[in-house]
Design an enzyme around this catalytic site. Structure first.
Site, PDB file in Angstrom:
ATOM      1  CB  CYS A 200      -0.940   0.109   1.334  1.00 42.54           C
ATOM      2  SG  CYS A 200      -2.388   1.159   1.189  1.00 42.54           S
TER       3      CYS A 200
ATOM      4  CE  LYS B 191      -7.723  -0.913   4.548  1.00 39.02           C
ATOM      5  NZ  LYS B 191      -6.185  -0.678   4.292  1.00 39.02           N
TER       6      LYS B 191
ATOM      7  NE  ARG C 203      -6.460   5.153   8.605  1.00 35.30           N
ATOM      8  CZ  ARG C 203      -7.724   5.283   8.204  1.00 35.30           C
ATOM      9  NH1 ARG C 203      -8.255   6.472   8.572  1.00 35.30           N
ATOM     10  NH2 ARG C 203      -8.254   4.449   7.316  1.00 35.30           N
TER      11      ARG C 203
ATOM     12  CD  GLU D  36     -14.268  -4.076  -4.088  1.00 34.79           C
ATOM     13  OE1 GLU D  36     -13.269  -4.658  -4.638  1.00 34.79           O
ATOM     14  OE2 GLU D  36     -14.259  -2.920  -4.119  1.00 34.79           O
TER      15      GLU D  36
ATOM     16  CE  LYS E  28      -7.073  -3.287   7.752  1.00 38.09           C
ATOM     17  NZ  LYS E  28      -5.967  -2.858   6.970  1.00 38.09           N
TER      18      LYS E  28
ATOM     19  CE1 TYR F 111      -0.959  -4.624  14.289  1.00 33.89           C
ATOM     20  CE2 TYR F 111      -3.346  -5.029  14.802  1.00 33.89           C
ATOM     21  CZ  TYR F 111      -2.139  -4.391  14.001  1.00 33.89           C
ATOM     22  OH  TYR F 111      -2.431  -3.457  13.114  1.00 33.89           O
TER      23      TYR F 111
END
Ligand code: PBG
Length: 326
Positions: free
Chosen positions: A120, A196, A206, A234, A249, A314
Site C-alpha cells: 500500500c 476492506k 494510523r 469485491e 477487514k 496483534y
C-alpha cells in the site's frame, strides 16, 4: 423432539464432553503477526496507541521473526515507516526501505516463517492517502496501479513470500499479478484485502504507521460499512483478477461477511482483527473490566467459527505462546 427428550446441557456437563463435541479450535497455524519496521538499528520502541506492539528496526524485526518461527506462527506481515515520505510514495518501491530490507534480512536468516509484505502507499505518501493524488485532490485509481505493481515486485524481489495489497484501488490485483509474472515471479501468491471497509477501527494503526490522511478520508476507496452484497462482489472481482487468498477487514464487526464469502467462494479466507479491536480489548483489560486472555481467545475463536482460515492479529505471538503452554 424437544424437552424433556432433548437436553442440550447433557453435552456441557464436563470438560471432556465439551472437548468431544467442540466444533472449532484456535490453532497456531491460523495466526499471522503484523510487525512495524522502522529505520535504524537496535530500535524496539513500544507504540503508544498499541501497547505491547513495537516499532522495530530491521535487526530487531529479524529477532522477532525468529521468535515467531520458534513458536510455530506460520506468517508475519510487514508494515514500514520510511525515512521520507513524498507525494509519489517513492520509498514504497525502494530496496533500501525498511520493509524491503526486513524481507531480505528475514529471508537470509532462513526462518520457517512466511514473510508477507503489505502492499500500500499510505505509509509512503506525504498526504497519507493510499494512492497518487491528482490536481483535483482525488486519489487517481489508474495512476496508482503502476506504483502498486512496482512496489509489489520490489517487495517480492527483496524476499517477500507473499504480497498483500491493502489499498482498495480497482484492478490492482490484475496489475500486480501481471507485473509479478512479467518479473519472473509467477509463484508469488497475492493475499488480497478484498473487502476492506472505511472503518473507525484503524485509528491506532494510523498513529503507529504515521499514515492518517492529511486531508479528507478514505471513503472514496475503502468500502461503506453499510454494504454486504458489495463486499461479496469485491471478493469475486479480486478472485477473477488472480487473488490466491482474500481478507475481510476489520474482523469482529464484519464476521457476517467472512461467512458469506467463505460460503460463496470456498476460497482461502482470512480476517484482520485490526488495531482498534486490539486497542479496545487492551483498554478494557487494563481497567480490569475484561478477563484479557478469555476475551482475546473468544474473539479469535469467533473469527474461526465465522469461517476464517486464518487471522491477522496483534495477538498472534502471544496466543501462540499460550497454545504452546508457555
Ligand atoms: C494500509 C493499511 C491499514 C491497515 C492495514 N493496512 C490502514 C488504513 O487503511 O488506514 C489497518 C490495520 C489495523 O488497523 O490494524 N492501507
Amino acid at each position: 423432539m424437544a424437552f424433556p427428550q432433548q437436553r442440550p446441557r447433557r453435552l456441557r456437563r464436563s470438560e471432556p464432553i465439551r472437548r468431544l463435541v467442540r466444533e472449532h479450535e484456535l490453532s497456531v497455524n491460523d495466526l499471522i503477526q503484523p510487525l512495524f519496521v522502522v529505520p535504524g538499528t537496535g530500535v524496539r520502541d513500544e507504540i503508544p496507541s498499541l501497547p505491547g506492539q513495537f516499532h522495530l528496526s530491521v535487526d530487531r524485526a529479524v529477532e522477532e521473526a525468529s521468535k515467531l518461527a520458534g513458536l510455530g506462527v506460520p506468517g508475519l506481515i510487514l508494515f514500514g515507516l520510511p525515512e521520507q515520505k513524498d507525494e509519489r510514495a517513492s520509498q514504497a518501491c525502494s530496496e533500501d526501505a525498511p520493509v524491503q530490507r526486513a524481507c531480505a534480512a528475514i529471508a537470509d536468516a532462513g526462518l520457517d516463517v512466511l514473510v508477507i509484505a503489505d502492499t500500500c502507499l499510505c505509509e509512503y505518501t506525504s498526504h497519507g492517502h493510499c494512492g497518487i493524488v491528482n490536481d483535483r485532490g482525488e486519489v487517481d485509481n489508474d495512476a496508482t496501479l503502476a506504483v502498486l505493481a512496482k512496489t509489489a515486485v520490489s517487495q517480492a524481489r527483496a524476499g517477500a513470500d507473499i504480497v498483500a495489497p491493502s489499498d482498495m484501488m480497482d484492478g490492482r490485483v490484475r496489475a500486480i499479478r501481471a507485473a509479478l509474472d512479467e518479473a519472473c515471479l509467477p509463484e508469488i501468491p497475492i493475499l488480497s484485502y478484498a473487502a476492506k471497509f472505511a472503518s473507525a477501527f484503524y485509528g491506532p494503526f494510523r498513529d503507529a504507521a504515521g499514515s492518517a490522511p492529511e486531508f479528507g478520508d478514505r471513503r472514496g476507496y475503502q468500502m461503506d460499512p453499510a454494504n454486504g452484497d458489495e463486499a461479496v462482489r469485491e471478493v469475486a472481482l479480486d478472485i477473477e483478477e488472480g487473488a490466491d487468498m482474500v481478507i475481510i477487514k476489520p474482523g469482529l464487526p464484519y464476521l457476517d461477511l467472512v461467512r458469506r464469502v467463505k460460503d460463496a467462494f470456498e476460497y482461502p479466507t482470512g480476517v484482520y482483527h485490526v488495531s482498534g479491536e486490539y486497542a479496545m480489548l487492551e483498554a478494557a483489560a487494563a481497567r480490569g473490566w475484561l478477563d484479557r486472555r478469555r476475551a482475546v481467545e473468544e474473539s479469535l475463536l469467533a473469527c474461526k467459527r465465522a469461517g476464517a482460515d486464518f487471522i491477522l492479529t496483534y495477538y498472534a505471538g502471544e496466543v501462540a505462546g499460550w497454545l504452546a503452554g508457555r
